[in-house]
Design a protein around this motif. Structure first.
Motif, PDB file in Angstrom:
ATOM      1  N   HIS A  81     109.547  78.790 -57.330  1.00 35.78           N
ATOM      2  CA  HIS A  81     109.521  77.272 -57.366  1.00 35.78           C
ATOM      3  C   HIS A  81     110.459  76.823 -58.727  1.00 35.78           C
ATOM      4  O   HIS A  81     110.127  75.671 -58.996  1.00 35.78           O
ATOM      5  N   ARG A  82     111.008  77.722 -59.392  1.00 37.30           N
ATOM      6  CA  ARG A  82     111.934  77.270 -60.352  1.00 37.30           C
ATOM      7  C   ARG A  82     113.036  76.372 -59.907  1.00 37.30           C
ATOM      8  O   ARG A  82     113.626  76.528 -58.591  1.00 37.30           O
ATOM      9  N   GLU A  83     113.302  75.446 -60.839  1.00 39.48           N
ATOM     10  CA  GLU A  83     114.579  74.536 -60.194  1.00 39.48           C
ATOM     11  C   GLU A  83     115.958  74.824 -60.620  1.00 39.48           C
ATOM     12  O   GLU A  83     116.975  74.343 -60.195  1.00 39.48           O
ATOM     13  N   THR A  84     116.112  76.117 -61.449  1.00 37.75           N
ATOM     14  CA  THR A  84     117.185  76.582 -61.616  1.00 37.75           C
ATOM     15  C   THR A  84     117.387  78.117 -61.444  1.00 37.75           C
ATOM     16  O   THR A  84     116.087  78.701 -61.484  1.00 37.75           O
ATOM     17  N   GLU A  85     118.272  78.839 -61.395  1.00 39.08           N
ATOM     18  CA  GLU A  85     118.380  80.259 -61.134  1.00 39.08           C
ATOM     19  C   GLU A  85     118.026  80.949 -62.124  1.00 39.08           C
ATOM     20  O   GLU A  85     118.429  80.695 -63.446  1.00 39.08           O
ATOM     21  N   GLN A  86     117.119  82.071 -61.854  1.00 38.77           N
ATOM     22  CA  GLN A  86     116.880  83.164 -63.025  1.00 38.77           C
ATOM     23  C   GLN A  86     117.162  84.421 -62.383  1.00 38.77           C
ATOM     24  O   GLN A  86     116.695  84.708 -61.635  1.00 38.77           O
ATOM     25  N   PHE A  87     117.560  85.318 -63.663  1.00 40.39           N
ATOM     26  CA  PHE A  87     117.864  86.800 -63.148  1.00 40.39           C
ATOM     27  C   PHE A  87     117.014  87.562 -64.084  1.00 40.39           C
ATOM     28  O   PHE A  87     117.031  87.400 -65.157  1.00 40.39           O
ATOM     29  N   ARG A  88     116.271  88.604 -63.019  1.00 42.94           N
ATOM     30  CA  ARG A  88     115.313  89.236 -63.966  1.00 42.94           C
ATOM     31  C   ARG A  88     115.756  90.794 -63.303  1.00 42.94           C
ATOM     32  O   ARG A  88     116.135  91.158 -62.397  1.00 42.94           O
ATOM     33  N   VAL A  89     115.263  91.691 -64.360  1.00 37.77           N
ATOM     34  CA  VAL A  89     115.600  93.025 -64.100  1.00 37.77           C
ATOM     35  C   VAL A  89     114.123  93.870 -64.196  1.00 37.77           C
ATOM     36  O   VAL A  89     113.527  93.725 -65.297  1.00 37.77           O
TER      37      VAL A  89
END
Length: 256
Positions: A150-158
């Motif tokens: 539900h985040r409003e911006t993209e997030q990149f996790r590893v």
């Protein structure tokens, strides 16, 4: 009266007593209006008797707001928040800035909602850390959805794994806009070496809710895979998290 009703009656005095100290801060004689006090006591008792399934989302949100706003009826604000953001999850995960745009929401409400969000993420994360990913796949997906859906911006996790495919580190690599996040394959590979990781899983969200990969998603994944392959590190998967479902590059045949 059934067992649940007796339990609620037993709980009422306890909740009424907890609200009592607030009276010293109230105007006009310092007493919480009886209709608010009784409503709060009944709702708390009903929750304790039946759990979350016994109450709808707006009442669960009310329970949270009781602590943030002790001196007024919070039912209208609970409904307003749900109408504004769409559902309970989106209220909890909304940014402080967007929460602050809702009339009646102050710093106390924002802080309590962000505490709840952090607690939910830590609980979900605890179910997967130091555990073999393959045997905890559903728990891993639950964590990814809790943290990112539900985040409003993209997030990149590893997600970095050891030789037994146990999760040893979960790190945010980058944040972006509503439809783009910068990813640097060399940084991902470098961090894998620092952690002595044997494999990893890429995860990012699509704020649009649609987990379908873009051409840039596919191109970036292939670059990361090539950088890792040169180091003998395996890219197990790339997950794109949407609003209600996820897409696996491995399952879709998008990884070599």
């Amino acid at each position: 009266m059934g067992k649940s009703g007796r339990f609620e009656e037993q709980m009422l005095p306890l909740f009424e007593e907890r609200d009592a100290p607030l009276a010293a801060t109230l105007p006009q004689g310092g007493r919480l209006p009886s209709y608010i006090k009784d409503h709060r006591s009944r709702l708390r008792a009903r929750f304790m008797a039946g759990g979350a399934t016994a109450i709808p989302d707006y009442e669960l949100l009310e329970l949270i707001l009781f602590r943030s706003i002790p001196r007024q009826d919070v039912k209208p604000l609970a409904r307003q928040l749900l109408d504004h953001f769409g559902d309970f999850n989106r209220v909890i995960t909304a940014s402080p800035e967007r929460l602050g745009d809702v009339q009646g929401v102050g710093q106390a409400v924002i802080c309590d909602l962000k505490i709840l969000e952090a607690a939910a993420q830590r609980m979900a994360r605890a179910r997967v850390m130091q555990r073999q990913v393959i045997s905890s796949w559903d728990a891993l997906l639950d964590y990814c959805h809790t943290a990112m859906a539900h985040r409003e911006t993209e997030q990149f996790r590893v997600l970095y794994l050891d030789r037994k495919n146990a999760l040893i580190a979960d790190e945010e690599q980058a944040r972006g806009t509503v439809d783009h996040v910068p990813v640097y394959p060399r940084e991902v590979a470098k961090r894998a070496l620092e952690l002595n990781s044997s494999a990893l899983i890429l995860v990012h969200n699509h704020p649009s809710g649609d987990p379908t990969p873009s051409q840039s998603d596919i191109a970036m994944t292939r670059k990361v895979e090539a950088a890792l392959e040169a180091l003998g590190v395996t890219l197990h998967d790339h997950l794109i998290i949407g609003a209600s479902q996820e897409l696996s590059f491995r399952a879709e045949g998008l990884l070599c």
